[in-house]
Design an enzyme around this catalytic site. Structure first.
Site, PDB file in Angstrom:
ATOM      1  N   GLU A 280       0.721  -1.204   0.298  1.00  0.00           N
ATOM      2  CA  GLU A 280      -0.497  -0.318   0.048  1.00  0.00           C
ATOM      3  C   GLU A 280       0.668   1.030  -0.165  1.00  0.00           C
ATOM      4  O   GLU A 280       0.575   2.387   0.705  1.00  0.00           O
ATOM      5  CB  GLU A 280      -0.697  -0.110   0.885  1.00  0.00           C
ATOM      6  CG  GLU A 280      -2.064  -1.017   1.576  1.00  0.00           C
ATOM      7  CD  GLU A 280      -2.637  -1.241   2.481  1.00  0.00           C
ATOM      8  OE1 GLU A 280      -3.673  -1.353   2.487  1.00  0.00           O
ATOM      9  OE2 GLU A 280      -1.980  -1.425   3.853  1.00  0.00           O
TER      10      GLU A 280
HETATM   11  C1  NGO Z   1      -3.728  -4.563   4.915  1.00  0.00           C
HETATM   12  C2  NGO Z   1      -2.742  -3.332   5.132  1.00  0.00           C
HETATM   13  C3  NGO Z   1      -2.861  -3.040   6.824  1.00  0.00           C
HETATM   14  C4  NGO Z   1      -3.944  -3.601   7.424  1.00  0.00           C
HETATM   15  C5  NGO Z   1      -4.522  -4.684   7.391  1.00  0.00           C
HETATM   16  C6  NGO Z   1      -5.692  -4.673   8.251  1.00  0.00           C
HETATM   17  C7  NGO Z   1      -1.789  -5.647   4.237  1.00  0.00           C
HETATM   18  C8  NGO Z   1      -0.995  -6.350   3.433  1.00  0.00           C
HETATM   19  N1  NGO Z   1      -1.824  -4.265   4.398  1.00  0.00           N
HETATM   20  O1  NGO Z   1      -2.695  -6.096   4.566  1.00  0.00           O
HETATM   21  O2  NGO Z   1      -2.420  -2.396   6.948  1.00  0.00           O
HETATM   22  O3  NGO Z   1      -3.532  -3.199   8.888  1.00  0.00           O
HETATM   23  O4  NGO Z   1      -4.746  -4.334   6.059  1.00  0.00           O
HETATM   24  O5  NGO Z   1      -6.998  -6.034   8.021  1.00  0.00           O
END
Ligand code: NGO
Length: 527
Positions: A338
């Site tokens: 992300e």
């Molecule tokens: C995503 C995000 C995390 C969040 C999570 C919550 C990934 C790999 N990046 O998973 O920052 O905490 O969802 O479910």
């Protein structure tokens, strides 16, 4: 005719017959090893219908002699001692002991057992656990624990008898990587909580503990060359609470605790996004040279390291060097997820450079599946969580995948609409749904041979205490452990839910607060 003599003789005879009968009856309870509720389910169980009994004179004999083996024998004694009240001596020996004892032996005679497999042979006289390596013995001990009466988990002395069904269990894992992740960044959890989490993994024969050590809301490990990361970046958490961080000594303590449980710690420093705690600690890591404010909300995707500055790479090198030195396992996780505030043309060379930094430290890179848009180096591993295209691209580049699909394996997903903790952006994950999937068939194009293993991550935006960790983790964790250990051809939800139901009493005995799913028959009794 002497009637009295006849009567006496016949009474003695009848008494003897009754004694023999009653002895053999009591010896026959319990009788069926294959009916025991073992999770993960073993590959093969042959039952012989008798029982072995732990007695106050039972000792633990270990063939050979090393500190490591003694520690394993002691770990078994520590499990058995509180509830039985017996003082198991741990002794070295060159040959199988006499009747009534436990015997642990390492010999590499059975190659199919691999590094973590074991063979447990129990007859009326002896309980023998054999493996190719100490790790295999350690896994086998978890099986011994589960075939004893549930009250073995209690910390106070209980009445026996401590009977174990006889037979042979031959067992080894399907995947070599079976893990869970704890996010200590969104909410911080101290060393004791982390150790309890590791205990849970060990009980279900998992072998990887992924520790998510940095994120926007908190930096959780002391870095001597960049001290403000921990003291400033670790000073808060989601919701504005106090936060915290591990000193290097505490981190090493966690690593060595995990090592003793044959569990590899994988430290994650998430980058280039999810870095607000670092950007707030050191102004020079920001492109505009200004430190950001600490962040206690739960948005994602707003932060990025300045990928064009040289200092960013010295920072990463220093941080990863210190962590690599403290980490006994082969992997460093670099996050990579992300990074919505990093331009794609900056992200790709950044990930490539960081891969080189990790390789120079003699470690292998793991990153979330997002890293597959860069060129992955041989030995890199992509952790699939959301993007199927990225996971496929990783496979096309010849790297292995860890399967953590959010809609199946995220421990922070709510069980259903009524669950108070957790999120549901990837859906609700009831206990059956979390169990009923096969990593090797979930994504067309990603086959068994491309997969290193399975990991269930617990993100902690909404999770604030050990009690809440337990509620989200149990009873789903044993299911992920079984997916990693037991080949999918041997798994079936309807049969599994019965075994899981019997573990409810074990959870209670261990003081674990768990979600009592209506899909599971929680009808085990304390026996
Ligand atoms: C995503 C995000 C995390 C969040 C999570 C919550 C990934 C790999 N990046 O998973 O920052 O905490 O969802 O479910």
């Amino acid at each position: 005719m002497n009637y009295r003599k006849f009567n006496n003789a016949s009474t003695v005879f009848i008494l003897i017959v009754m004694m023999v009968l009653s002895m053999s009856c009591s010896e026959k309870i319990p009788t069926d090893l294959s009916k025991e509720s073992i999770i993960p389910k073993p590959i093969s169980i042959v039952t012989t219908g008798e029982s072995f009994t732990l007695k106050s004179r039972t000792n633990i004999y270990i063939q050979g002699g090393s500190d490591e083996l003694r520690q394993i024998g002691q770990s078994l004694a520590n499990i058995l001692q509180p509830a039985t009240g017996f003082d198991f001596d741990v002794k070295f020996t060159n040959k199988a002991p006499r009747s009534g004892h436990i015997y642990l032996t390492v010999s590499d005679s059975d190659s199919k057992l691999g590094d973590e497999g074991y063979e447990l042979s129990i007859n009326r006289k002896m309980l023998k656990l054999a493996a190719n390596s100490p790790a295999g013995l350690f896994r086998g001990i978890q099986t011994i624990r589960q075939i004893l009466p549930t009250k073995i988990e209690l910390s106070e002395k209980q009445e026996g008898p401590w009977k174990i069904s006889t037979g042979t269990i031959t067992d080894y894992p399907d995947y070599s990587y079976r893990g869970a992740m704890l996010d200590v960044s969104r909410h911080f959890f101290g060393v004791d909580d982390v150790k309890r989490f590791i205990d849970f993994l060990a009980l279900y024969k998992m072998n990887v503990f992924h520790l998510h050590l940095s994120d926007d809301q908190g930096w959780r490990i002391e870095i001597k060359s960049w001290p403000d990361l921990a003291t400033h970046g670790g000073s808060t958490q989601v919701g504005g609470g106090e936060g915290g961080y591990y000193t290097q000594k505490q981190y090493s303590d966690i690593v060595s605790y995990a090592d003793k449980h044959y569990i590899t710690v994988i430290p994650e420093i998430d980058m280039p996004g999810h870095t607000n705690a670092a950007l707030s600690s050191y102004a020079e890591l920001n492109c505009n040279g200004k430190a950001t404010d600490l962040y206690t909300g739960t948005r994602v995707g707003f932060s990025t390291l300045c990928t064009n500055k040289e200092i960013t790479y010295s920072f990463i090198e220093n941080v990863l060097n210190e962590i690599a030195d403290l980490t006994t396992g082969p992997y460093i996780h670099i996050g990579g997820d992300e990074s919505h505030s990093t331009k794609r043309e900056d992200y790709i060379p950044f990930i490539n450079k960081v891969q080189d930094i990790v390789a120079a430290q003699g470690k292998q890179v793991i990153g979330w599946d997002d890293i597959a848009i860069s060129s992955l180096k041989p030995g890199a591993v992509a952790q699939h969580w959301a993007n199927i295209k990225n996971a496929r691209s990783a496979v096309d580049q010849g790297v292995k995948i860890i399967m953590s699909p959010a809609k199946k394996a995220y421990l922070d997903m709510q069980y259903d609409e009524s669950t108070k903790l957790g999120l549901h952006w990837a859906g609700y994950i009831e206990v059956d749904s979390g169990y009923m999937w096969d990593p090797a068939t979930l994504i067309p194009g990603i086959e068994r041979e491309n997969i290193l293993g399975v990991e269930a991550p617990l993100w902690t935006e909404t999770v604030t205490s050990m009690d809440e960790i337990e509620y989200m983790v149990f009873p789903r964790l044993p299911g992920y452990a079984e997916i990693g250990w037991t080949s999918s051809s041997l798994r079936d939800w309807n049969e599994y839910k019965e075994r899981l139901g019997k573990h409810g009493e074990r959870f209670r005995a261990m003081g674990i607060d768990f979600y009592q799913s209506g899909l599971v028959p929680w009808n085990g009794v304390m026996q």
